[in-house]
Design an enzyme around this catalytic site. Structure first.
Site, PDB file in Angstrom:
ATOM      1  N   HIS A   1       0.848  -1.203   0.000  1.00 21.81           N
ATOM      2  CA  HIS A   1       0.000   0.000   0.000  1.00 21.81           C
ATOM      3  C   HIS A   1       0.887   1.259   0.000  1.00 21.81           C
ATOM      4  O   HIS A   1       0.640   2.192  -0.761  1.00 21.81           O
ATOM      5  CB  HIS A   1      -0.867   0.052   1.264  1.00 21.81           C
ATOM      6  CG  HIS A   1      -1.904  -1.016   1.388  1.00 21.81           C
ATOM      7  ND1 HIS A   1      -2.075  -1.764   2.516  1.00 21.81           N
ATOM      8  CD2 HIS A   1      -2.854  -1.458   0.526  1.00 21.81           C
ATOM      9  CE1 HIS A   1      -3.077  -2.614   2.366  1.00 21.81           C
ATOM     10  NE2 HIS A   1      -3.564  -2.458   1.161  1.00 21.81           N
TER      11      HIS A   1
ATOM     12  N   LYS B   1     -18.430  -5.844   9.979  1.00 20.93           N
ATOM     13  CA  LYS B   1     -17.525  -6.794  10.648  1.00 20.93           C
ATOM     14  C   LYS B   1     -16.209  -6.112  11.048  1.00 20.93           C
ATOM     15  O   LYS B   1     -15.642  -5.328  10.293  1.00 20.93           O
ATOM     16  CB  LYS B   1     -17.314  -8.009   9.756  1.00 20.93           C
ATOM     17  CG  LYS B   1     -16.100  -7.989   8.870  1.00 20.93           C
ATOM     18  CD  LYS B   1     -15.934  -9.358   8.259  1.00 20.93           C
ATOM     19  CE  LYS B   1     -15.167  -9.407   7.017  1.00 20.93           C
ATOM     20  NZ  LYS B   1     -14.065  -8.947   6.541  1.00 20.93           N
TER      21      LYS B   1
ATOM     22  N   ARG C   1      -2.575  -6.017  -8.542  1.00 17.64           N
ATOM     23  CA  ARG C   1      -1.500  -6.943  -8.215  1.00 17.64           C
ATOM     24  C   ARG C   1      -1.396  -8.057  -9.241  1.00 17.64           C
ATOM     25  O   ARG C   1      -0.336  -8.517  -9.579  1.00 17.64           O
ATOM     26  CB  ARG C   1      -1.729  -7.547  -6.832  1.00 17.64           C
ATOM     27  CG  ARG C   1      -1.399  -6.605  -5.713  1.00 17.64           C
ATOM     28  CD  ARG C   1      -2.019  -7.040  -4.428  1.00 17.64           C
ATOM     29  NE  ARG C   1      -3.466  -6.905  -4.483  1.00 17.64           N
ATOM     30  CZ  ARG C   1      -4.254  -6.948  -3.423  1.00 17.64           C
ATOM     31  NH1 ARG C   1      -3.747  -7.153  -2.240  1.00 17.64           N
ATOM     32  NH2 ARG C   1      -5.554  -6.780  -3.553  1.00 17.64           N
TER      33      ARG C   1
HETATM   34  P1  ADP Z   1      -5.755  -5.803   0.893  1.00 13.56           P
HETATM   35  O1  ADP Z   1      -6.137  -6.537  -0.371  1.00 13.56           O
HETATM   36  O2  ADP Z   1      -4.307  -5.755   1.168  1.00 13.56           O
HETATM   37  O3  ADP Z   1      -6.591  -6.178   2.083  1.00 13.56           O
HETATM   38  P2  ADP Z   1      -7.128  -3.242   0.580  1.00 13.56           P
HETATM   39  O4  ADP Z   1      -8.520  -3.641   0.433  1.00 13.56           O
HETATM   40  O5  ADP Z   1      -6.823  -2.381   1.756  1.00 13.56           O
HETATM   41  O6  ADP Z   1      -6.049  -4.342   0.607  1.00 13.56           O
HETATM   42  O7  ADP Z   1      -6.605  -2.602  -0.760  1.00 13.56           O
HETATM   43  C1  ADP Z   1      -6.727  -1.285  -1.135  1.00 13.56           C
HETATM   44  C2  ADP Z   1      -6.139  -1.048  -2.493  1.00 13.56           C
HETATM   45  O8  ADP Z   1      -4.751  -1.326  -2.445  1.00 13.56           O
HETATM   46  C3  ADP Z   1      -6.675  -1.915  -3.630  1.00 13.56           C
HETATM   47  O9  ADP Z   1      -6.728  -1.112  -4.792  1.00 13.56           O
HETATM   48  C4  ADP Z   1      -5.617  -2.975  -3.778  1.00 13.56           C
HETATM   49  O10 ADP Z   1      -5.585  -3.490  -5.088  1.00 13.56           O
HETATM   50  C5  ADP Z   1      -4.380  -2.191  -3.477  1.00 13.56           C
HETATM   51  N1  ADP Z   1      -3.283  -3.001  -2.984  1.00 13.56           N
HETATM   52  C6  ADP Z   1      -3.322  -3.855  -1.960  1.00 13.56           C
HETATM   53  N2  ADP Z   1      -2.120  -4.441  -1.785  1.00 13.56           N
HETATM   54  C7  ADP Z   1      -1.315  -3.944  -2.756  1.00 13.56           C
HETATM   55  C8  ADP Z   1       0.040  -4.172  -3.135  1.00 13.56           C
HETATM   56  N3  ADP Z   1       0.763  -5.071  -2.508  1.00 13.56           N
HETATM   57  N4  ADP Z   1       0.546  -3.451  -4.158  1.00 13.56           N
HETATM   58  C9  ADP Z   1      -0.244  -2.579  -4.820  1.00 13.56           C
HETATM   59  N5  ADP Z   1      -1.516  -2.331  -4.538  1.00 13.56           N
HETATM   60  C10 ADP Z   1      -2.060  -3.002  -3.515  1.00 13.56           C
END
Ligand code: ADP
Length: 159
Positions: free
Chosen positions: A17, A41, A90
């Site tokens: 992130h 949740k 990803r």
């Molecule tokens: P997670 O899938 O890690 O629980 P979130 O729902 O918080 O994540 O994801 C928020 C955004 O961050 C989404 O657009 C997701 O595709 C992106 N994201 C999550 N992990 C990564 C990563 N390792 N690299 C790039 N983008 C990511």
């Protein structure tokens, strides 16, 4: 002003992130990182704890703001004069769902969605996997920012 929003659950924020936040902040005047607070949740961390961790790890990024949203993301965008959503991709498996959301958000409010490819160093990273590995005693210290690692250890030790 080029203002974008990067939404997610961030339970907790990972290095994947953070990589995306820093890259998005280079391309735009302002990046709002927002935690979706709709889900009933409970996650491992409360929304306020997630916000605090996000604020801490983005402290060095002057054009990053951290907030939460309830309801429709497009309404948050309209209220804050944000014209685009940034999403990380990803793998191909992310694409189908993200494409649908992107088209729906455009249809609802003409909000664009910009996709950034994950840094290959972090493409395998998702919060749920990090939590699972940490829960079973695996070393996740290189997968999350240091303050998040500390919070994870504290939370998991508390059971
Ligand atoms: P997670 O899938 O890690 O629980 P979130 O729902 O918080 O994540 O994801 C928020 C955004 O961050 C989404 O657009 C997701 O595709 C992106 N994201 C999550 N992990 C990564 C990563 N390792 N690299 C790039 N983008 C990511």
């Amino acid at each position: 002003m080029r203002r974008v929003v990067y939404p997610g659950s961030f339970d907790p924020v990972t290095n994947g992130h953070l990589d995306l936040i820093v890259r998005a902040a280079r391309l735009h005047d302002e990046v709002f990182v927002v935690v979706g607070a709709n889900l009933a949740k409970e996650g491992l961390f409360s929304v306020d704890e997630r916000l605090a961790m996000l604020r801490e790890v983005t402290r060095g990024q002057p054009n990053v703001r951290v907030d939460k949203f309830r309801g429709l993301l497009v309404e948050f965008c309209q209220t804050h004069h944000i014209s685009a959503i940034v999403k990380g991709l990803r793998a191909v498996s992310d694409f189908e769902y993200e494409m649908e959301m992107a088209q729906m958000n455009y249809r609802l409010a003409e909000i664009e969605t910009l996709f950034m490819t994950a840094n290959p160093l972090y493409a395998f990273l998702r919060s749920s996997l990090v939590k699972e590995i940490a829960r079973y005693g695996g070393d996740v210290s290189s997968l999350v920012p240091a303050p998040v690692f500390a919070q994870l250890q504290k939370r998991l030790a508390a059971g």
